[in-house]
Motif scaffolding. Structure first.
Motif, PDB file in Angstrom:
ATOM      1  N   GLU A   9      -3.345  -5.746   6.115  1.00 43.59           N
ATOM      2  CA  GLU A   9      -2.124  -5.046   5.706  1.00 43.59           C
ATOM      3  C   GLU A   9      -1.112  -5.031   6.845  1.00 43.59           C
ATOM      4  O   GLU A   9      -1.453  -5.207   8.007  1.00 43.59           O
ATOM      5  N   VAL A  10       0.122  -4.804   6.464  1.00 45.55           N
ATOM      6  CA  VAL A  10       1.181  -4.596   7.441  1.00 45.55           C
ATOM      7  C   VAL A  10       1.572  -3.126   7.335  1.00 45.55           C
ATOM      8  O   VAL A  10       2.060  -2.683   6.299  1.00 45.55           O
ATOM      9  N   LEU A  11       1.311  -2.386   8.410  1.00 38.97           N
ATOM     10  CA  LEU A  11       1.597  -0.954   8.416  1.00 38.97           C
ATOM     11  C   LEU A  11       2.922  -0.682   9.101  1.00 38.97           C
ATOM     12  O   LEU A  11       3.207  -1.244  10.158  1.00 38.97           O
ATOM     13  N   TYR A  12       3.705   0.186   8.497  1.00 34.74           N
ATOM     14  CA  TYR A  12       4.846   0.726   9.212  1.00 34.74           C
ATOM     15  C   TYR A  12       4.392   2.048   9.802  1.00 34.74           C
ATOM     16  O   TYR A  12       3.907   2.924   9.090  1.00 34.74           O
ATOM     17  N   LEU A  13       4.497   2.169  11.091  1.00 32.90           N
ATOM     18  CA  LEU A  13       4.109   3.393  11.788  1.00 32.90           C
ATOM     19  C   LEU A  13       5.383   4.191  12.076  1.00 32.90           C
ATOM     20  O   LEU A  13       6.128   3.865  12.996  1.00 32.90           O
ATOM     21  N   PRO A  14       5.640   5.217  11.270  1.00 34.08           N
ATOM     22  CA  PRO A  14       6.886   5.973  11.457  1.00 34.08           C
ATOM     23  C   PRO A  14       6.874   6.758  12.765  1.00 34.08           C
ATOM     24  O   PRO A  14       5.817   7.045  13.325  1.00 34.08           O
TER      25      PRO A  14
END
Length: 144
Positions: free
Chosen positions: A74-79
């Motif tokens: 997966e490609v995670l966006y880490l806010p």
């Protein structure tokens, strides 16, 4: 500062990560990588040496393994979670303000000491105190 205290301000993706690796490791992950998109490989080797090393250095080898096992591919966006982090900072300020006030320091002295430490103006600090009084019954009598 404990990220779990402001769980209600965190997005679901961060809650999922925290349930997997714990809030302290999640806080460190967001401190280092917050605001970035982070592709998670299907294994630490598949992730790429640089990203795998960064992840291990940031949250430890076991937590990196858990992240890879759960989010592999997966490609995670880490806010950045700025709102939650600001809330934690403000709570820390209020707690320290009250402790110093209870120890006998004057309010102007406390403001001179704490505002630079927390990185905001005394006007902003007064706003935090005022808002806190309205929201949670902060002991306003102890301020003066």
């Amino acid at each position: 500062m404990e990220l779990e205290q402001v769980k209600a301000l965190l997005p679901d993706s961060v809650i999922t990560i925290a349930e997997l690796i714990g809030f302290p490791a999640t806080a460190e992950l967001l401190r280092v990588l917050g605001g970035t998109t982070f592709p998670v490989g299907k294994g630490l080797r598949a992730m790429g040496a640089g990203r795998a090393k960064l992840l291990k250095e940031t949250i430890g080898e076991e937590n990196a393994r858990l992240m890879t096992a759960h989010f592999g591919g997966e490609v995670l966006y880490l806010p950045r979670c700025d709102r939650a982090l600001r809330e934690l900072r403000n709570r820390a300020f209020l707690g320290e303000f009250e402790n110093l006030k209870n120890s006998g320091l004057s309010t102007p002295r406390i403001m001179t000491q704490l505002c630079p430490k927390y990185g905001f103006s005394d006007r902003f600090a007064w706003g935090i105190i005022s808002q806190s009084k309205n929201d949670s019954g902060f002991n306003q009598d102890s301020l003066f």
